[in-house]
Design a protein around this motif. Structure first.
Motif, PDB file in Angstrom:
ATOM      1  N   ASN A  42     -26.032 -13.461 -43.398  1.00  0.00           N
ATOM      2  CA  ASN A  42     -24.829 -13.723 -42.612  1.00  0.00           C
ATOM      3  C   ASN A  42     -25.153 -14.401 -41.282  1.00  0.00           C
ATOM      4  OD1 ASN A  42     -22.990 -12.884 -44.493  1.00  0.00           O
ATOM      5  ND2 ASN A  42     -22.744 -10.843 -43.645  1.00  0.00           N
ATOM      6  N   LYS A  45     -25.517 -17.958 -42.068  1.00  0.00           N
ATOM      7  CA  LYS A  45     -24.205 -18.557 -42.310  1.00  0.00           C
ATOM      8  C   LYS A  45     -23.487 -18.839 -40.994  1.00  0.00           C
ATOM      9  CE  LYS A  45     -23.169 -16.486 -46.799  1.00  0.00           C
ATOM     10  NZ  LYS A  45     -22.288 -15.548 -47.518  1.00  0.00           N
ATOM     11  N   LEU A  49     -22.369 -22.472 -39.746  1.00  0.00           N
ATOM     12  CA  LEU A  49     -20.953 -22.766 -39.480  1.00  0.00           C
ATOM     13  C   LEU A  49     -20.750 -23.215 -38.039  1.00  0.00           C
ATOM     14  CD1 LEU A  49     -19.354 -19.811 -41.423  1.00  0.00           C
ATOM     15  CD2 LEU A  49     -18.951 -22.239 -41.879  1.00  0.00           C
ATOM     16  N   ALA A  67     -11.729 -24.702 -38.136  1.00  0.00           N
ATOM     17  CA  ALA A  67     -11.803 -23.879 -39.344  1.00  0.00           C
ATOM     18  C   ALA A  67     -13.215 -23.318 -39.531  1.00  0.00           C
ATOM     19  CB  ALA A  67     -11.384 -24.693 -40.564  1.00  0.00           C
ATOM     20  N   ALA A  68     -14.226 -24.160 -39.329  1.00  0.00           N
ATOM     21  CA  ALA A  68     -15.613 -23.699 -39.471  1.00  0.00           C
ATOM     22  C   ALA A  68     -15.934 -22.655 -38.405  1.00  0.00           C
ATOM     23  CB  ALA A  68     -16.570 -24.882 -39.368  1.00  0.00           C
ATOM     24  N   ALA A  70     -13.825 -20.712 -36.880  1.00  0.00           N
ATOM     25  CA  ALA A  70     -13.058 -19.485 -37.177  1.00  0.00           C
ATOM     26  C   ALA A  70     -13.782 -18.660 -38.237  1.00  0.00           C
ATOM     27  CB  ALA A  70     -11.648 -19.838 -37.647  1.00  0.00           C
ATOM     28  N   GLU A  71     -14.369 -19.313 -39.217  1.00  0.00           N
ATOM     29  CA  GLU A  71     -15.107 -18.596 -40.251  1.00  0.00           C
ATOM     30  C   GLU A  71     -16.346 -17.926 -39.647  1.00  0.00           C
ATOM     31  OE1 GLU A  71     -15.968 -16.937 -43.864  1.00  0.00           O
ATOM     32  OE2 GLU A  71     -14.144 -17.996 -43.286  1.00  0.00           O
ATOM     33  N   ALA A  72     -17.016 -18.624 -38.734  1.00  0.00           N
ATOM     34  CA  ALA A  72     -18.175 -18.035 -38.057  1.00  0.00           C
ATOM     35  C   ALA A  72     -17.753 -16.817 -37.247  1.00  0.00           C
ATOM     36  CB  ALA A  72     -18.837 -19.067 -37.151  1.00  0.00           C
ATOM     37  N   LYS A  73     -16.634 -16.938 -36.542  1.00  0.00           N
ATOM     38  CA  LYS A  73     -16.138 -15.808 -35.746  1.00  0.00           C
ATOM     39  C   LYS A  73     -15.761 -14.627 -36.635  1.00  0.00           C
ATOM     40  CE  LYS A  73     -13.469 -16.518 -32.223  1.00  0.00           C
ATOM     41  NZ  LYS A  73     -12.367 -16.983 -31.371  1.00  0.00           N
ATOM     42  N   LYS A  74     -15.217 -14.907 -37.779  1.00  0.00           N
ATOM     43  CA  LYS A  74     -14.842 -13.853 -38.731  1.00  0.00           C
ATOM     44  C   LYS A  74     -16.090 -13.083 -39.170  1.00  0.00           C
ATOM     45  CE  LYS A  74     -12.572 -13.180 -43.184  1.00  0.00           C
ATOM     46  NZ  LYS A  74     -11.941 -13.847 -44.313  1.00  0.00           N
ATOM     47  N   LEU A  75     -17.156 -13.809 -39.490  1.00  0.00           N
ATOM     48  CA  LEU A  75     -18.391 -13.153 -39.890  1.00  0.00           C
ATOM     49  C   LEU A  75     -18.982 -12.317 -38.753  1.00  0.00           C
ATOM     50  CD1 LEU A  75     -20.094 -16.020 -41.930  1.00  0.00           C
ATOM     51  CD2 LEU A  75     -19.269 -13.844 -42.826  1.00  0.00           C
TER      52      LEU A  75
END
Length: 78
Positions: A42, A45, A49, A67-68, A70-75
């Motif tokens: 992770n 990743k 991202l 979008a990329a 946001a995905e990094a922040k989600k992880l």
């Protein structure tokens, strides 16, 4: 005609605002990374991202960049 001009102006302003938010998102990710408790997979990743988000920002692709990021922040659990 006025409605069309207003719609175009709103689109341009929102794109400009979004473009200038990418660096803030990258800074937030950078601040969170050192203390993040993630698996090696992770963490990789998130770093990928984040790098992708920066590259997309530089290319002017701000929606894709956000979008990329946001995905990094989600992880990261942000």
């Amino acid at each position: 005609m006025k409605k069309l001009i207003v719609a175009i102006a709103a689109t341009l302003v929102s794109s400009w605002a979004l473009a200038h938010n990418c660096p803030n998102e990258m800074k937030a990710i950078d601040a969170k990374l050192p203390g993040a408790q993630l698996s090696a997979e992770n963490m990789s990743k998130v770093k990928d991202l984040r790098a992708k988000g920066e590259q997309l920002h530089k290319e002017g692709k701000h929606t894709e960049s956000m979008a990329a990021l946001a995905e990094a922040k989600k992880l990261l659990g942000m």
